[in-house]
Design a protein around this motif. Structure first.
Motif, PDB file in Angstrom:
ATOM      1  N   GLY A  99       0.709  -1.210   0.220  1.00 24.55           N
ATOM      2  CA  GLY A  99      -0.246  -0.002   0.073  1.00 24.55           C
ATOM      3  C   GLY A  99       0.918   1.010  -0.069  1.00 24.55           C
ATOM      4  N   LEU A 100       2.041   1.336   0.544  1.00 27.04           N
ATOM      5  CA  LEU A 100       2.687   2.547   0.894  1.00 27.04           C
ATOM      6  C   LEU A 100       3.374   2.765  -0.453  1.00 27.04           C
ATOM      7  CD1 LEU A 100       3.946   2.559   4.604  1.00 27.04           C
ATOM      8  CD2 LEU A 100       2.186   3.626   3.665  1.00 27.04           C
ATOM      9  N   ILE A 101       4.038   1.752  -0.991  1.00 28.74           N
ATOM     10  CA  ILE A 101       4.591   1.765  -2.395  1.00 28.74           C
ATOM     11  C   ILE A 101       3.727   2.164  -3.599  1.00 28.74           C
ATOM     12  CG2 ILE A 101       5.787   0.364  -4.125  1.00 28.74           C
ATOM     13  CD1 ILE A 101       6.781  -1.461  -1.923  1.00 28.74           C
ATOM     14  N   PHE A 102       2.418   1.911  -3.551  1.00 30.48           N
ATOM     15  CA  PHE A 102       1.522   2.349  -4.315  1.00 30.48           C
ATOM     16  C   PHE A 102       1.109   3.876  -4.074  1.00 30.48           C
ATOM     17  CE2 PHE A 102       1.363  -1.959  -6.246  1.00 30.48           C
ATOM     18  CZ  PHE A 102       1.375  -1.579  -7.653  1.00 30.48           C
ATOM     19  N   VAL A 103       1.254   4.258  -2.780  1.00 26.64           N
ATOM     20  CA  VAL A 103       0.855   5.640  -2.393  1.00 26.64           C
ATOM     21  C   VAL A 103       1.921   6.386  -2.773  1.00 26.64           C
ATOM     22  CG1 VAL A 103       0.635   7.044  -0.386  1.00 26.64           C
ATOM     23  CG2 VAL A 103      -0.859   5.279  -0.513  1.00 26.64           C
ATOM     24  N   LEU A 104       3.225   6.146  -3.015  1.00 23.33           N
ATOM     25  CA  LEU A 104       4.161   6.685  -3.381  1.00 23.33           C
ATOM     26  C   LEU A 104       3.980   6.764  -4.852  1.00 23.33           C
ATOM     27  CD1 LEU A 104       7.168   5.713  -1.399  1.00 23.33           C
ATOM     28  CD2 LEU A 104       6.063   7.791  -1.035  1.00 23.33           C
ATOM     29  N   VAL A 105       3.675   5.831  -5.655  1.00 23.65           N
ATOM     30  CA  VAL A 105       3.413   5.907  -7.026  1.00 23.65           C
ATOM     31  C   VAL A 105       2.455   6.835  -7.304  1.00 23.65           C
ATOM     32  CG1 VAL A 105       2.984   4.610  -8.890  1.00 23.65           C
ATOM     33  CG2 VAL A 105       4.473   3.660  -7.497  1.00 23.65           C
ATOM     34  N   TRP A 106       1.134   6.847  -6.862  1.00 20.37           N
ATOM     35  CA  TRP A 106       0.141   7.691  -7.087  1.00 20.37           C
ATOM     36  C   TRP A 106       0.553   9.225  -6.799  1.00 20.37           C
ATOM     37  CZ3 TRP A 106      -4.200   7.070  -9.568  1.00 20.37           C
ATOM     38  CH2 TRP A 106      -4.577   5.918 -10.084  1.00 20.37           C
ATOM     39  N   GLY A 107       1.176   9.445  -5.894  1.00 14.20           N
ATOM     40  CA  GLY A 107       1.830  10.522  -5.522  1.00 14.20           C
ATOM     41  C   GLY A 107       2.563  11.140  -6.627  1.00 14.20           C
ATOM     42  N   MET A 108       3.463  10.558  -7.055  1.00 15.27           N
ATOM     43  CA  MET A 108       4.238  10.972  -8.171  1.00 15.27           C
ATOM     44  C   MET A 108       3.447  11.257  -9.602  1.00 15.27           C
ATOM     45  SD  MET A 108       7.636   9.080  -9.815  1.00 15.27           S
ATOM     46  CE  MET A 108       6.732   7.633 -10.486  1.00 15.27           C
ATOM     47  N   VAL A 109       2.532  10.256  -9.711  1.00 14.38           N
ATOM     48  CA  VAL A 109       1.625  10.586 -10.961  1.00 14.38           C
ATOM     49  C   VAL A 109       0.830  11.962 -10.830  1.00 14.38           C
ATOM     50  CG1 VAL A 109      -0.497   9.476 -11.962  1.00 14.38           C
ATOM     51  CG2 VAL A 109       1.447   8.120 -11.576  1.00 14.38           C
ATOM     52  N   LEU A 110       0.128  11.957  -9.540  1.00 12.78           N
ATOM     53  CA  LEU A 110      -0.360  13.141  -9.404  1.00 12.78           C
ATOM     54  C   LEU A 110       0.201  14.414  -9.420  1.00 12.78           C
ATOM     55  CD1 LEU A 110      -3.016  11.962  -6.608  1.00 12.78           C
ATOM     56  CD2 LEU A 110      -3.424  12.537  -8.832  1.00 12.78           C
ATOM     57  N   TRP A 111       1.763  14.214  -9.154  1.00  9.47           N
ATOM     58  CA  TRP A 111       2.422  15.638  -9.208  1.00  9.47           C
ATOM     59  C   TRP A 111       2.917  15.898 -10.597  1.00  9.47           C
ATOM     60  CZ3 TRP A 111       7.739  15.774 -10.930  1.00  9.47           C
ATOM     61  CH2 TRP A 111       8.022  17.119 -10.757  1.00  9.47           C
ATOM     62  N   MET A 112       3.153  14.759 -11.318  1.00 10.86           N
ATOM     63  CA  MET A 112       3.174  14.877 -12.852  1.00 10.86           C
ATOM     64  C   MET A 112       2.050  15.583 -13.454  1.00 10.86           C
ATOM     65  SD  MET A 112       5.438  11.701 -14.121  1.00 10.86           S
ATOM     66  CE  MET A 112       5.495  10.692 -13.137  1.00 10.86           C
ATOM     67  N   ARG A 113       0.768  15.233 -13.081  1.00  9.33           N
ATOM     68  CA  ARG A 113      -0.430  15.715 -13.720  1.00  9.33           C
ATOM     69  C   ARG A 113      -0.528  17.239 -13.285  1.00  9.33           C
ATOM     70  NH1 ARG A 113      -5.877  16.420 -11.359  1.00  9.33           N
ATOM     71  NH2 ARG A 113      -7.589  16.223 -12.959  1.00  9.33           N
TER      72      ARG A 113
END
Length: 130
Positions: A99-113
């Motif tokens: 879960g924490l790894i995917f939270v980091l991935v989602w955070g990065m994707v949202l930052w790029m967005r």
């Protein structure tokens, strides 16, 4: 400084973003569902039937959410599923790690967005250049 309006991009970059979100959700569902198999296989009795059911439902909801990313509320639904995934860490620490790894991935994707949206608003995307 020019006061002319910002040209819209030739193609909608947010459409591509929705595709990335859908793909990420499918990948996440695969990891979560395989993670349950690994935890159940290598740690006897670590997951009770309720925990397995919750994680399986969460994985299936991720697959459903991947198809709903074109809806205005699709991203919000995907982010709620992230909260649910982190909450499965109550069942086993390996699920928390996933879960924490995917939270980091989602955070990065949202930052790029956010970065693409800012550039689009300023007219700095390559397809907006003359």
């Amino acid at each position: 400084m020019s006061t002319e309006p910002v040209r819209p991009p030739a193609t909608d970059p947010m459409k591509g973003f929705r595709g990335v979100c859908a793909g990420l959700l499918v990948l996440e569902a695969i990891v979560v569902l395989l993670g349950v198999l690994v935890v159940a296989r290598f740690t006897e009795g670590a997951l009770n039937p309720v925990a397995i059911t919750v994680v399986l439902v969460l994985g299936l909801l991720m697959i459903v959410a991947s198809g709903l990313q074109r809806r205005p509320w699709g991203l919000g639904f995907a982010l709620v599923l992230q909260v649910g995934l982190v909450a499965t860490g109550l069942f086993h620490v390996s699920l928390l790690a996933i879960g924490l790894i995917f939270v980091l991935v989602w955070g990065m994707v949202l930052w790029m967005r956010r970065d693409v949206a800012r550039r689009m608003a300023r007219g700095q995307l390559p397809s907006q250049q003359q």
